[in-house]
Structure formats: C-alpha cells, structure tokens
Design a protein around this motif. Structure first.
Motif, PDB file in Angstrom:
ATOM      1  N   UNK A  88      50.549  38.898  37.994  1.00 37.18           N
ATOM      2  CA  UNK A  88      49.945  40.027  38.697  1.00 37.18           C
ATOM      3  C   UNK A  88      49.637  41.173  37.745  1.00 37.18           C
ATOM      4  N   UNK A  89      48.759  42.044  38.204  1.00 33.82           N
ATOM      5  CA  UNK A  89      48.479  43.297  37.504  1.00 33.82           C
ATOM      6  C   UNK A  89      49.141  44.437  38.269  1.00 33.82           C
ATOM      7  N   UNK A  90      49.863  45.276  37.561  1.00 31.65           N
ATOM      8  CA  UNK A  90      50.481  46.435  38.220  1.00 31.65           C
ATOM      9  C   UNK A  90      51.785  46.091  38.884  1.00 31.65           C
ATOM     10  N   UNK A  91      51.751  45.805  40.184  1.00 30.49           N
ATOM     11  CA  UNK A  91      52.946  45.465  40.956  1.00 30.49           C
ATOM     12  C   UNK A  91      52.869  44.014  41.412  1.00 30.49           C
ATOM     13  N   UNK A  92      54.035  43.459  41.713  1.00 33.18           N
ATOM     14  CA  UNK A  92      54.106  42.088  42.214  1.00 33.18           C
ATOM     15  C   UNK A  92      54.859  42.072  43.540  1.00 33.18           C
TER      16      UNK A  92
ATOM     17  N   UNK B  73      51.707  45.685  51.119  1.00 31.17           N
ATOM     18  CA  UNK B  73      50.378  45.887  50.544  1.00 31.17           C
ATOM     19  C   UNK B  73      49.812  44.594  49.947  1.00 31.17           C
ATOM     20  N   UNK B  74      48.580  44.708  49.394  1.00 31.82           N
ATOM     21  CA  UNK B  74      48.016  43.596  48.656  1.00 31.82           C
ATOM     22  C   UNK B  74      48.390  43.740  47.181  1.00 31.82           C
ATOM     23  N   UNK B  75      48.345  42.620  46.441  1.00 32.36           N
ATOM     24  CA  UNK B  75      48.651  42.640  45.023  1.00 32.36           C
ATOM     25  C   UNK B  75      47.491  42.006  44.267  1.00 32.36           C
ATOM     26  N   UNK B  76      47.227  42.510  43.083  1.00 29.04           N
ATOM     27  CA  UNK B  76      46.098  42.038  42.302  1.00 29.04           C
ATOM     28  C   UNK B  76      46.511  40.877  41.405  1.00 29.04           C
ATOM     29  N   UNK B  77      45.830  39.755  41.553  1.00 31.60           N
ATOM     30  CA  UNK B  77      46.121  38.577  40.755  1.00 31.60           C
ATOM     31  C   UNK B  77      45.579  38.746  39.342  1.00 31.60           C
ATOM     32  N   UNK B  78      46.415  38.406  38.367  1.00 25.99           N
ATOM     33  CA  UNK B  78      45.957  38.373  36.976  1.00 25.99           C
ATOM     34  C   UNK B  78      45.551  36.948  36.610  1.00 25.99           C
ATOM     35  N   UNK B  79      46.485  36.000  36.803  1.00 20.61           N
ATOM     36  CA  UNK B  79      46.192  34.589  36.545  1.00 20.61           C
ATOM     37  C   UNK B  79      46.844  33.717  37.615  1.00 20.61           C
ATOM     38  N   UNK B  80      46.211  32.582  37.902  1.00 20.16           N
ATOM     39  CA  UNK B  80      46.696  31.664  38.937  1.00 20.16           C
ATOM     40  C   UNK B  80      46.328  30.258  38.489  1.00 20.16           C
ATOM     41  N   UNK B  81      47.312  29.361  38.431  1.00 17.43           N
ATOM     42  CA  UNK B  81      46.978  28.016  37.999  1.00 17.43           C
ATOM     43  C   UNK B  81      48.116  27.039  38.171  1.00 17.43           C
ATOM     44  N   UNK B  82      47.907  25.805  37.741  1.00 15.28           N
ATOM     45  CA  UNK B  82      48.895  24.738  37.892  1.00 15.28           C
ATOM     46  C   UNK B  82      48.700  23.723  36.779  1.00 15.28           C
ATOM     47  N   UNK B  83      49.672  22.821  36.673  1.00 15.17           N
ATOM     48  CA  UNK B  83      49.572  21.782  35.654  1.00 15.17           C
ATOM     49  C   UNK B  83      50.880  21.051  35.500  1.00 15.17           C
ATOM     50  N   UNK B  84      51.195  20.656  34.276  1.00 16.53           N
ATOM     51  CA  UNK B  84      52.425  19.942  33.979  1.00 16.53           C
ATOM     52  C   UNK B  84      53.236  20.719  32.951  1.00 16.53           C
TER      53      UNK B  84
END
Length: 221
Positions: A51-55, A73-84
């Motif tokens: 997240x950016x700012x608050x989580x 409140x809403x939170x601003x996503x910085x990065x979102x992903x998946x994998x191994x």
C-alpha cells in the motif's frame, strides 16, 4: 471504477483473513512499516499486497477489532500480485507469475443420468478457505462457445443448468478466460477454486526477497 473495485477487494481479503483464519491454511506476514503483506498459500504459492500511505492494519486495534465503520476508509494499492515462493537461509523469495486466469484447481463429481439431458452445477469457492461461501463467485460469467449457454451468476456463487446430451461435448468459457469442457453424458457437479490474488496483477511487478527476521507473522488468535 476498476481502482475502487481493487480497493474493496483488498479490504475484503484482509478482513476475511483476520476473521476466518481458523479455517485457513495460509500464513500472513507483514513488513515493519505495515505496508506490505505476504500471504503464504498451499503448494508454495503466495499472494502479495503493498500500500501507499496507510494500510488496513491501521484500521484494526490490537484485538483484531475494526476501528470505526466497515465502509471506510479506502486504501491505495501500490503493488498486487501472486506467484510461487521459496524459503532459504531465513529469506522468503517471491517469484511473481502473471496468471492467465484466477482458477487454481477444479473438482468434478459425476452421477449417472438416464434422461436425454444432463444437469450441470458450477460452484465457485475460495482456493484457501474452501469451507467458506464468501460470495467469491458473484458476478461470474459462464458461456459456451456455441452460444447455447450464456449465464451470469449475479448475486450467487453458483449456477445450475441443463444440457442436452446431443449437444455434448460442451465447451465453456468461465469469466472470459478459463476453458472448461464437459464430455461425458453424466450429471456434473463442478467446483472451481478461485485464488483472490490472481484476479488483479500489477504490471511489471519485480520479484522480491524479504528477510524473515524483519517480518511479523499475523496472529491466528
């Protein structure tokens, strides 16, 4: 609208993990700044959110109780992903893989049918918490390539329909991305296990390494 959807999904993911971990098989770690979260899933898979700012962590007290109201409140996503992931020398290595779809696995139960049509039920469940019916399949689309089937699950996590045996095999497309083919002339009870973290992926997200000594594991209590 897409950003708002991601934010709502993220809050849902985080709150679901806090209140249903008794049924989960995942472990959740967060960084010292509480802005990055690593969800270690079965079969060496992971989900990652930063997240950016608050989580959302700042939205809960030390007893995992929500501060304020559930609608903000809403939170601003910085990065979102998946994998191994892999763990070596007390380090977690995250290898991000861009998914083709959000379906991680499938279960099919067949029963005999002596009529000219078979019954098909398709259900959507969480990949991690399969006992939960959290509406993970709401708004899913089920379409056939021959246009005989065109279904939106709307406010349900499943759909049932009939298929004439003369129309088999039936090729289906789930949510425009996942291909499913029904071949046999028996009734089908199909469960698709969905990985929340594969619904969205940040473009060009880089692989990451975290020192376990710098991470805090979220309590299951």
């Amino acid at each position: 609208m897409k950003l708002k959807t991601i934010l709502i999904l993220t809050i849902f993911l985080f709150s679901k993990n806090i209140y249903s971990q008794g049924n989960n098989r995942e472990k959740i770690f967060f960084t010292s700044d509480s802005l990055s979260f690593i969800h270690l899933l079965p079969n060496q898979k992971f989900g990652f959110i930063s997240y950016k700012g608050d989580s959302p962590l700042s939205y809960y007290n030390d007893k995992n109780q929500i501060k304020g109201h559930i609608d903000g409140p809403y939170f601003t996503i910085n990065e979102f992903g998946s994998g191994e992931y892999s763990i070596e020398n007390k380090k977690i290595r995250l290898n991000f893989i861009k998914p083709k779809h959000s379906i991680d696995s499938i279960s099919i139960k067949e029963t005999e049918n002596i009529t000219d049509s078979i019954k098909v039920k398709i259900s959507f469940k969480s990949y991690v918490n399969s006992k939960s019916d959290d509406g993970i399949g709401i708004g899913s689309t089920i379409k056939s390539k021959d246009s005989l089937i065109n279904i939106n699950t709307m406010f349900e996590s499943f759909s049932s329909f009939a298929v004439k045996k003369s129309n088999l095999p039936l090729k289906l497309i789930i949510n425009e991305k996942y291909n499913l083919e029904i071949v046999s002339d028996r009734n089908h009870d199909i469960t698709l296990f969905v990985n929340d973290f594969k619904k969205f992926t940040t473009d060009n997200i880089e692989n990451k390494v975290f020192d376990l000594n710098t991470l805090t594991e979220q309590s299951n209590e």
